[in-house]
Enzyme design. Structure first.
Site, PDB file in Angstrom:
ATOM      1  N   LYS A  60      45.002 -15.319  65.660  1.00 30.56           N
ATOM      2  CA  LYS A  60      45.114 -16.645  65.049  1.00 30.56           C
ATOM      3  C   LYS A  60      43.745 -17.166  64.624  1.00 30.56           C
ATOM      4  O   LYS A  60      43.572 -17.685  63.519  1.00 30.56           O
ATOM      5  CB  LYS A  60      45.767 -17.618  66.036  1.00 30.56           C
ATOM      6  CG  LYS A  60      47.246 -17.361  66.282  1.00 30.56           C
ATOM      7  CD  LYS A  60      47.789 -18.347  67.317  1.00 30.56           C
ATOM      8  CE  LYS A  60      49.252 -18.102  67.621  1.00 30.56           C
ATOM      9  NZ  LYS A  60      49.774 -19.057  68.628  1.00 30.56           N
ATOM     10  N   CYS A  76      44.671 -20.236  70.255  1.00 29.80           N
ATOM     11  CA  CYS A  76      45.321 -20.200  71.570  1.00 29.80           C
ATOM     12  C   CYS A  76      46.749 -19.680  71.442  1.00 29.80           C
ATOM     13  O   CYS A  76      47.377 -19.814  70.388  1.00 29.80           O
ATOM     14  CB  CYS A  76      45.387 -21.590  72.193  1.00 29.80           C
ATOM     15  SG  CYS A  76      43.801 -22.347  72.564  1.00 29.80           S
ATOM     16  N   ASP A  77      47.240 -19.132  72.530  1.00 30.37           N
ATOM     17  CA  ASP A  77      48.647 -18.738  72.577  1.00 30.37           C
ATOM     18  C   ASP A  77      49.100 -18.731  74.031  1.00 30.37           C
ATOM     19  O   ASP A  77      48.330 -18.346  74.919  1.00 30.37           O
ATOM     20  CB  ASP A  77      48.862 -17.344  71.974  1.00 30.37           C
ATOM     21  CG  ASP A  77      50.344 -17.057  71.759  1.00 30.37           C
ATOM     22  OD1 ASP A  77      50.892 -17.546  70.758  1.00 30.37           O
ATOM     23  OD2 ASP A  77      50.946 -16.373  72.603  1.00 30.37           O
ATOM     24  N   SER A  78      50.336 -19.171  74.259  1.00 32.61           N
ATOM     25  CA  SER A  78      50.855 -19.273  75.625  1.00 32.61           C
ATOM     26  C   SER A  78      52.216 -18.605  75.770  1.00 32.61           C
ATOM     27  O   SER A  78      53.037 -18.636  74.840  1.00 32.61           O
ATOM     28  CB  SER A  78      51.000 -20.747  76.039  1.00 32.61           C
ATOM     29  OG  SER A  78      49.786 -21.422  75.995  1.00 32.61           O
ATOM     30  N   GLY A 113      46.122 -17.633  76.304  1.00 29.13           N
ATOM     31  CA  GLY A 113      44.973 -16.932  75.752  1.00 29.13           C
ATOM     32  C   GLY A 113      44.121 -17.884  74.929  1.00 29.13           C
ATOM     33  O   GLY A 113      44.650 -18.754  74.229  1.00 29.13           O
TER      34      GLY A 113
END
Length: 203
Positions: A60, A76-78, A113
């Site tokens: 991203k 970010c990623d969750s 992340g």
């Protein structure tokens, strides 16, 4: 001994359209440029939760970075894991209901992340925050009422700690903001590691 940049003229870019992440940054005095990444998350298929979220966060940020000259770009990623099974955003209300029936009364882990790209120094730092979440043992009726609000459909793990879903979390172990989608302590550590004083991004 490195000298911190106490005064920086760097744009701070959030490579996400998440209102929750934007609110967290504003809460600590950072007013970012919001630039949603159009990266296709379905293109990444990984079985390890930490590897998955750090890879997606990196992709991203890297998708957005070329649009800027000098900036700090945060991706970010969750995801949520329950019994080592990975859950992202539910595709439908029916899936969200089934997930809640499977995770009520249990402990899950939120993996978020973080990828921070410094275009000025041509450096990047990638980290993962992990927080344990203990869910209340709620009834089918409560689950259905919660899903009907629509809130869980936009959230990794089918709940929003900062919203109505906060009623159904008995306790958390670890970083609170990590569950919402961005670990503020981790962000502080990452900016410091790049040589910046985090307070220099305050507005």
């Amino acid at each position: 001994m490195s000298v911190k940049n106490t005064s920086v003229d760097l744009k701070f870019v959030l490579a996400s359209a998440s209102p929750a992440r934007l609110k967290l940054l504003r809460m600590v005095g950072i007013e970012p440029i919001v630039c949603k990444s159009d990266f296709d998350e379905d293109a990444v298929r990984l079985e390890d939760a930490e590897e998955l979220v750090t890879t997606l966060a990196k992709c991203k940020a890297e998708t957005v970075a070329p649009k800027f000259g000098t900036a700090l770009v945060l991706g970010c990623d969750s995801v949520l894991t329950v019994n080592d099974r990975i859950y992202g955003k539910p595709e439908s209300p029916q899936i969200a209901i089934a997930r809640w029936r499977g995770m009520r009364g249990k402990m899950g882990k939120i993996y978020t992340g973080h990828a921070l790209i410094d275009l000025k120094q041509q450096r990047q730092i990638i980290r993962c925050g992990i927080t344990k979440v203990y869910f209340a043992d709620i009834s089918d009726r409560t689950i259905e009422a919660y899903i009907a609000t629509g809130e869980p459909l936009n959230c990794a793990g089918s709940f929003a700690l900062e919203g109505k879903g906060g009623m159904f979390v008995d306790k958390i172990e670890g970083c609170h903001s990590n569950v919402i989608g961005l670990s503020l302590p981790l962000l502080y550590q990452m900016t410091e590691q790049l040589g910046y004083n985090a307070t220099s991004f305050w507005h």
